[in-house]
Design a protein around this motif. Structure first.
Motif, PDB file in Angstrom:
ATOM      1  N   ALA A 251       0.945  -1.074   5.822  1.00  0.00           N
ATOM      2  CA  ALA A 251       1.988  -2.020   5.396  1.00  0.00           C
ATOM      3  C   ALA A 251       3.373  -1.378   5.482  1.00  0.00           C
ATOM      4  O   ALA A 251       4.358  -2.055   5.800  1.00  0.00           O
ATOM      5  CB  ALA A 251       1.723  -2.491   3.968  1.00  0.00           C
ATOM      6  N   GLN A 252       3.465  -0.070   5.221  1.00  0.00           N
ATOM      7  CA  GLN A 252       4.754   0.615   5.247  1.00  0.00           C
ATOM      8  C   GLN A 252       5.332   0.681   6.659  1.00  0.00           C
ATOM      9  O   GLN A 252       6.541   0.617   6.832  1.00  0.00           O
ATOM     10  CB  GLN A 252       4.614   2.041   4.677  1.00  0.00           C
ATOM     11  N   VAL A 253       4.482   0.825   7.653  1.00  0.00           N
ATOM     12  CA  VAL A 253       4.994   0.917   9.028  1.00  0.00           C
ATOM     13  C   VAL A 253       5.070  -0.452   9.698  1.00  0.00           C
ATOM     14  O   VAL A 253       5.444  -0.560  10.858  1.00  0.00           O
ATOM     15  CB  VAL A 253       4.132   1.875   9.893  1.00  0.00           C
ATOM     16  N   ASN A 254       4.733  -1.492   8.943  1.00  0.00           N
ATOM     17  CA  ASN A 254       4.810  -2.854   9.476  1.00  0.00           C
ATOM     18  C   ASN A 254       5.669  -3.759   8.598  1.00  0.00           C
ATOM     19  O   ASN A 254       5.380  -4.936   8.427  1.00  0.00           O
ATOM     20  CB  ASN A 254       3.410  -3.454   9.621  1.00  0.00           C
ATOM     21  N   GLY A 255       6.719  -3.158   8.028  1.00  0.00           N
ATOM     22  CA  GLY A 255       7.652  -3.970   7.256  1.00  0.00           C
ATOM     23  C   GLY A 255       8.061  -3.400   5.922  1.00  0.00           C
ATOM     24  O   GLY A 255       9.131  -3.696   5.416  1.00  0.00           O
ATOM     25  N   ARG A 256       7.172  -2.625   5.293  1.00  0.00           N
ATOM     26  CA  ARG A 256       7.456  -1.982   4.007  1.00  0.00           C
ATOM     27  C   ARG A 256       8.005  -2.994   3.002  1.00  0.00           C
ATOM     28  O   ARG A 256       7.365  -3.976   2.691  1.00  0.00           O
ATOM     29  CB  ARG A 256       8.423  -0.807   4.221  1.00  0.00           C
TER      30      ARG A 256
END
Length: 200
Positions: free
Chosen positions: A140-145
């Motif tokens: 999730a952090q590398v896809n929008g955070r």
């Protein structure tokens, strides 16, 4: 085999190496925050880990403890200093979490550990994010955070839990480096950090 054995070994190897390599930066931030926060450079907070086991997460303290006339803490935006914003932008506040990884509370990669108060608010599907150790960074952090909705974050977290692999962790690790360099998706729009989760 990777999930049960090798992931932990890789966590230890990289975390110990990282602490040694980042020691000069760690000490500089530590000394600065020691004086800025009057002897309190670290932020400790209870978070749910694997199988919802509660542990204390360790981060550098980037917000002061200023309160209003009624004794209530000011908003995050008001308590976050200019230096604190820089430390967060560079993700330096996350360095102490390597200690959590070494202790076994966390993994380098996994769903981010959120507030304990959120536990009763998760759906059965969303709660699957606690089937693995939480991570310093994750899918999730590398896809929008913080720039995506809570529902999307949890969807990505659960997808990671169901598809965990060495190849995926390497992909997340590399993407995290680029995200940190570009300082992307640090905050929710019009927020100093992110909005609170209130249930789906």
């Amino acid at each position: 085999m990777y999930k049960t054995i090798f992931k932990r070994l890789i966590d230890l190897l990289i975390s110990i190496t990282g602490m040694i390599f980042l020691c000069p930066i760690f000490l500089i931030v530590l000394i600065y925050l020691w004086f800025y926060n009057q002897g309190s450079p670290f932020f400790f907070q209870k978070r749910p880990g694997e199988n919802c086991k509660i542990f204390s997460i360790i981060k550098f303290k980037t917000m002061n403890d200023k309160k209003d006339v009624h004794g209530n803490l000011l908003s995050d935006e008001q308590r976050l200093s200019k230096t604190g914003k820089i430390i967060r932008k560079l993700s330096l506040d996350e360095i102490p979490q390597l200690i959590n990884v070494i202790k076994g509370d966390m993994s380098l990669i996994g769903p981010r550990p959120l507030l304990v108060e959120y536990l009763p608010l998760y759906s059965k599907e969303q709660n699957k994010r606690h089937l693995v150790k939480p991570g310093i960074t994750g899918w999730a952090q590398v896809n929008g955070r913080n720039a995506i909705s809570w529902e999307k974050k949890f969807e990505l977290d659960v997808w990671y839990v169901e598809n965990i692999s060495f190849k995926l962790d390497i992909k997340i690790f590399i993407k995290t480096i680029f995200k940190v360099i570009k300082s992307e998706d640090i905050n929710t729009e019009n927020q100093a950090t992110t909005t609170k989760f209130k249930g789906s």
